[in-house]
Write a protein that holds these residues in place. Structure first.
Motif, mmCIF file in Angstrom:
data_model
loop_
_atom_site.group_PDB
_atom_site.id
_atom_site.type_symbol
_atom_site.label_atom_id
_atom_site.label_comp_id
_atom_site.label_asym_id
_atom_site.label_seq_id
_atom_site.Cartn_x
_atom_site.Cartn_y
_atom_site.Cartn_z
ATOM 1 N N ALA A 1 24.254 4.468 -18.720
ATOM 2 C CA ALA A 1 25.327 3.793 -19.459
ATOM 3 C C ALA A 1 26.620 3.809 -18.649
ATOM 4 C CB ALA A 1 25.529 4.455 -20.823
ATOM 5 N N ALA A 2 26.928 4.950 -18.048
ATOM 6 C CA ALA A 2 28.141 5.053 -17.237
ATOM 7 C C ALA A 2 28.039 4.175 -15.996
ATOM 8 C CB ALA A 2 28.395 6.502 -16.849
ATOM 9 N N LEU A 3 26.869 4.141 -15.368
ATOM 10 C CA LEU A 3 26.682 3.305 -14.174
ATOM 11 C C LEU A 3 26.802 1.823 -14.506
ATOM 12 C CD1 LEU A 3 23.878 5.360 -12.485
ATOM 13 C CD2 LEU A 3 26.039 4.696 -11.382
ATOM 14 N N LEU A 4 26.299 1.421 -15.660
ATOM 15 C CA LEU A 4 26.416 0.014 -16.053
ATOM 16 C C LEU A 4 27.876 -0.394 -16.225
ATOM 17 C CD1 LEU A 4 23.384 -0.241 -18.469
ATOM 18 C CD2 LEU A 4 23.646 -1.448 -16.282
ATOM 19 N N VAL A 5 28.728 0.568 -16.555
ATOM 20 C CA VAL A 5 30.153 0.292 -16.715
ATOM 21 C C VAL A 5 30.897 0.384 -15.380
ATOM 22 C CG1 VAL A 5 32.298 1.168 -17.749
ATOM 23 C CG2 VAL A 5 30.214 1.031 -19.118
ATOM 24 N N LEU A 6 30.616 1.417 -14.585
ATOM 25 C CA LEU A 6 31.430 1.707 -13.403
ATOM 26 C C LEU A 6 30.896 1.176 -12.077
ATOM 27 C CD1 LEU A 6 32.474 5.370 -14.239
ATOM 28 C CD2 LEU A 6 33.935 3.347 -14.220
ATOM 29 N N ALA A 7 29.609 0.944 -11.975
ATOM 30 C CA ALA A 7 29.066 0.495 -10.692
ATOM 31 C C ALA A 7 29.706 -0.824 -10.267
ATOM 32 C CB ALA A 7 27.553 0.352 -10.776
ATOM 33 N N ASP A 8 30.016 -0.914 -9.002
ATOM 34 C CA ASP A 8 30.620 -2.126 -8.451
ATOM 35 C C ASP A 8 29.578 -3.207 -8.213
ATOM 36 O OD1 ASP A 8 33.328 -0.961 -8.026
ATOM 37 O OD2 ASP A 8 32.209 0.353 -6.676
ATOM 38 N N ASN A 9 28.330 -2.795 -8.121
ATOM 39 C CA ASN A 9 27.246 -3.734 -7.856
ATOM 40 C C ASN A 9 26.020 -3.291 -8.644
ATOM 41 O OD1 ASN A 9 24.730 -4.561 -6.234
ATOM 42 N ND2 ASN A 9 26.334 -5.869 -5.390
ATOM 43 N N LEU A 10 25.444 -4.200 -9.430
ATOM 44 C CA LEU A 10 24.244 -3.930 -10.229
ATOM 45 C C LEU A 10 23.107 -4.796 -9.717
ATOM 46 C CD1 LEU A 10 25.873 -4.145 -13.780
ATOM 47 C CD2 LEU A 10 25.256 -2.049 -12.548
ATOM 48 N N GLU A 11 21.922 -4.197 -9.631
ATOM 49 C CA GLU A 11 20.739 -4.962 -9.240
ATOM 50 C C GLU A 11 19.553 -4.508 -10.074
ATOM 51 O OE1 GLU A 11 17.568 -5.425 -5.587
ATOM 52 O OE2 GLU A 11 19.605 -4.801 -5.096
ATOM 53 N N GLU A 12 18.920 -5.456 -10.737
ATOM 54 C CA GLU A 12 17.707 -5.155 -11.476
ATOM 55 C C GLU A 12 16.513 -5.275 -10.538
ATOM 56 O OE1 GLU A 12 15.361 -6.429 -15.550
ATOM 57 O OE2 GLU A 12 16.699 -7.884 -14.598
ATOM 58 N N ILE A 13 15.696 -4.230 -10.518
ATOM 59 C CA ILE A 13 14.446 -4.260 -9.772
ATOM 60 C C ILE A 13 13.373 -4.625 -10.793
ATOM 61 C CG2 ILE A 13 12.826 -2.933 -8.377
ATOM 62 C CD1 ILE A 13 15.227 -1.038 -7.762
ATOM 63 N N LYS A 14 12.690 -5.699 -10.558
ATOM 64 C CA LYS A 14 11.777 -6.226 -11.577
ATOM 65 C C LYS A 14 10.385 -5.649 -11.463
ATOM 66 C CE LYS A 14 14.550 -10.354 -11.978
ATOM 67 N NZ LYS A 14 15.646 -9.836 -11.212
ATOM 68 N N THR A 15 9.737 -5.528 -12.627
ATOM 69 C CA THR A 15 8.345 -5.119 -12.731
ATOM 70 C C THR A 15 7.739 -5.838 -13.929
ATOM 71 O OG1 THR A 15 6.827 -3.231 -12.723
ATOM 72 C CG2 THR A 15 8.774 -3.056 -14.146
ATOM 73 N N VAL A 16 6.440 -5.709 -14.107
ATOM 74 C CA VAL A 16 5.772 -6.464 -15.168
ATOM 75 C C VAL A 16 5.099 -5.554 -16.182
ATOM 76 C CG1 VAL A 16 5.400 -8.521 -13.770
ATOM 77 C CG2 VAL A 16 3.671 -6.741 -13.810
ATOM 78 N N CYS A 17 4.998 -6.084 -17.375
ATOM 79 C CA CYS A 17 4.293 -5.471 -18.495
ATOM 80 C C CYS A 17 2.798 -5.788 -18.346
ATOM 81 C CB CYS A 17 4.840 -6.058 -19.796
ATOM 82 S SG CYS A 17 4.102 -5.421 -21.317
ATOM 83 N N ARG A 18 1.964 -5.060 -19.042
ATOM 84 C CA ARG A 18 0.525 -5.347 -19.024
ATOM 85 C C ARG A 18 0.207 -6.751 -19.515
ATOM 86 N NH1 ARG A 18 -2.146 0.315 -21.234
ATOM 87 N NH2 ARG A 18 -1.637 1.516 -19.357
ATOM 88 N N CYS A 19 1.083 -7.300 -20.367
ATOM 89 C CA CYS A 19 0.856 -8.657 -20.889
ATOM 90 C C CYS A 19 1.257 -9.737 -19.885
ATOM 91 C CB CYS A 19 1.604 -8.853 -22.207
ATOM 92 S SG CYS A 19 3.389 -9.045 -22.012
ATOM 93 N N GLY A 20 1.917 -9.351 -18.792
ATOM 94 C CA GLY A 20 2.305 -10.296 -17.758
ATOM 95 C C GLY A 20 3.762 -10.701 -17.776
ATOM 96 N N LYS A 21 4.505 -10.354 -18.840
ATOM 97 C CA LYS A 21 5.928 -10.687 -18.907
ATOM 98 C C LYS A 21 6.747 -9.637 -18.166
ATOM 99 C CE LYS A 21 5.597 -13.122 -23.243
ATOM 100 N NZ LYS A 21 5.508 -12.911 -24.664
ATOM 101 N N LYS A 22 8.005 -9.968 -17.884
ATOM 102 C CA LYS A 22 8.898 -9.028 -17.217
ATOM 103 C C LYS A 22 9.115 -7.804 -18.103
ATOM 104 C CE LYS A 22 13.525 -9.233 -16.773
ATOM 105 N NZ LYS A 22 14.868 -9.607 -16.330
ATOM 106 N N ALA A 23 8.893 -6.617 -17.543
ATOM 107 C CA ALA A 23 9.102 -5.369 -18.281
ATOM 108 C C ALA A 23 10.560 -4.939 -18.146
ATOM 109 C CB ALA A 23 8.183 -4.283 -17.753
#
Length: 186
Positions: free
Chosen positions: A125-147
């Motif tokens: 939560a603190a990083l989502l507020v203070l980080a200067d740069n955010l990057e989502e690393i993507k992975t998948v659910c067993r159903c095939g959608k983005k987890a």
């Protein structure tokens, strides 16, 4: 100008592998890095960052009482890399943000945003507020959608809906799921 980075994802997306690759890239270019991981993470032994694909490297540990101003005082490195960043405290994230900007050395944090109940970790939560740069690393659910979420299961594979945010030891496992699958069994 150096920044505080937060690389986040659901479970099993390769965060530790990514961190170890970043460390390798710095080292290959003759640059030293400083690695930290939470003292709570003992999957491959306390004081190690390990990926599920077999990469492993020793790291310093931190806990809720660690003072990053003390831990980083006078270090001569090109980058600081922190695994399991969800376990940082809000104050530690503030320390890392301030330190990166004051000494002009980047700090890259890797972790998950939320627990198996869909609740935020304090560090994330603190990083989502203070980080200067955010990057989502993507992975998948067993159903095939983005987890984007995580669930905890017990020994027989049944979903666990209640309990401590952090479970040390035991036979519980975690799995990444999409939002639809997260709410399916609730």
């Amino acid at each position: 100008m150096a920044r505080l980075y937060f690389r986040y994802s659901a479970m099993n997306a390769g965060k530790s592998t990514y961190l170890l690759q970043v460390a390798h890239n710095y080292n290959e270019n003759g640059k030293e890095v400083l690695l930290f991981t939470s003292a709570l993470d003992g999957r491959e032994g306390v004081g190690f960052i390990a990926s599920r694909i077999g990469l492993k490297r020793e790291a310093q540990t931190y806990d809720a009482d660690s003072d990053f101003f003390e831990l980083l005082d006078g270090v001569d490195v090109a980058c600081v890399l922190i695994d399991e960043a969800q376990f940082l405290t809000h104050d530690q994230v503030k320390q890392l943000h301030r330190w990166a900007h004051q000494v002009n050395i980047p700090v890259m944090c890797f972790g998950i945003r939320s627990d198996f109940r869909g609740e935020p970790f304090p560090g994330s939560a603190a990083l989502l507020v203070l980080a200067d740069n955010l990057e989502e690393i993507k992975t998948v659910c067993r159903c095939g959608k983005k987890a984007t979420m995580n669930i905890r299961t017990n020994e027989d594979g049944s979903r666990v809906l209640e309990g401590e945010q952090v479970l040390i030891g035991g036979n519980s496992t975690y799995r990444q799921v999409c939002a639809k699958c997260f709410y399916q069994d609730v």
